[in-house]
Design a protein around this motif. Structure first.
Motif, short mmCIF file in Angstrom:
data_model
loop_
_atom_site.label_atom_id
_atom_site.label_comp_id
_atom_site.label_asym_id
_atom_site.label_seq_id
_atom_site.Cartn_x
_atom_site.Cartn_y
_atom_site.Cartn_z
N ALA A 156 0.84 -1.20 0.00
CA ALA A 156 0.00 0.00 0.00
C ALA A 156 0.87 1.26 0.00
N GLU A 157 1.96 1.24 0.75
CA GLU A 157 2.87 2.38 0.80
C GLU A 157 3.55 2.60 -0.55
N GLN A 158 3.95 1.51 -1.20
CA GLN A 158 4.59 1.61 -2.50
C GLN A 158 3.60 2.10 -3.56
N LYS A 160 1.23 4.22 -3.07
CA LYS A 160 1.09 5.66 -2.88
C LYS A 160 2.26 6.42 -3.52
N LEU A 161 3.44 5.85 -3.46
CA LEU A 161 4.63 6.52 -3.98
C LEU A 161 4.82 6.32 -5.48
N LYS A 162 4.12 5.39 -6.07
CA LYS A 162 4.28 5.09 -7.49
C LYS A 162 3.75 6.26 -8.33
N LYS A 164 1.92 8.37 -11.13
CA LYS A 164 0.69 8.10 -11.89
C LYS A 164 0.94 8.39 -13.36
#
Length: 175
Positions: A156-158, A160-162, A164
Motif C-alpha cells: 500500500a505504501e509503494q 502511494k509513492l508510485k 501516476k
C-alpha cells in the motif's frame, strides 16, 4: 503386583503419574514434551557448536531465557555435552563464574528468546561480561498472518509513492 507391599505400589503409581505429566522417555537428549520453535533453535545451535559430539542431556530448557552448553566428564572419564536452561541473566552469570562448578567446561551460551549467541568474557577484576551476538536466522520466526499484514502495508505504501500516468510511454514522460 498384587503381592507387592503397599509402599511399592504407591511409589510405582507416583512414578507413572509423574511420567505422564512430564512426558519422560529413555532417549538421551530427547526433550520432554513439545518444544517451542525457539527451544528447537537452541538445540540446533547446541548441536552445531558441539561439532558432531553427542548431546546427552537437555535440562530445564522449557521456558528458559538463557541456555548454556557445557562439557562434562563422567565418572568413567568419558566427556559428553549437556544443554542447561537458565531462567534469568543473573542465573547465567552465576553459572559461568569461574570455579562455580567442578568438572564442567563452558562451551557456549545462548539467549533462547532472542535467538542470539552470547559471548562470555571476564574483565581484570573477575566480573563476568556478556555480549549478545547477532540473531541466528530462523531463531525468531514470524507468524504468517503478521507477515501477510506487513507485506500488504508495504504494498500500500509503494502504491502511494508510485508515479501516476502509466509506464514507459505514459503521460508524464519527459516532464
Amino acid at each position: 503386583m498384587a503381592d507387592e507391599p503397599e509402599y511399592l505400589q504407591r511409589l510405582r503409581r507416583a512414578q507413572e503419574e509423574r511420567g505422564k505429566k512430564e512426558g519422560t522417555g529413555q532417549g538421551g537428549a530427547k526433550a520432554t514434551g513439545p518444544q517451542s520453535l525457539q527451544e528447537q533453535e537452541t538445540v540446533r545451535w547446541a548441536k552445531q557448536l558441539a561439532a558432531g559430539a553427542e548431546l546427552r542431556s537437555i535440562r530445564n530448557l522449557a521456558g528458559a531465557r538463557f541456555a548454556v552448553l557445557v562439557r562434562l566428564q563422567s565418572a568413567s572419564g568419558v566427556k559428553f555435552l549437556s544443554v542447561d536452561g537458565l531462567p534469568s541473566r543473573a542465573a547465567l552469570i552465576e553459572r559461568v563464574k569461574p570455579g562455580a562448578t567442578v568438572g564442567e567446561e563452558l562451551v557456549g551460551a545462548y539467549e533462547v528468546r532472542g535467538g542470539r549467541p552470547v559471548t562470555v568474557s571476564f574483565d581484570l577484576t573477575g566480573q563476568v561480561l556478556l555480549k549478545m551476538g547477532p540473531p541466528r536466522p530462523g531463531a525468531n520466526p514470524v507468524d504468517p498472518e503478521r507477515m501477510i499484514r506487513k507485506a500488504a502495508a508495504i504494498a500500500a505504501e509503494q502504491a502511494k509513492l508510485k508515479p501516476k500516468g502509466g509506464g514507459p510511454g505514459g503521460k508524464n514522460r519527459g516532464r
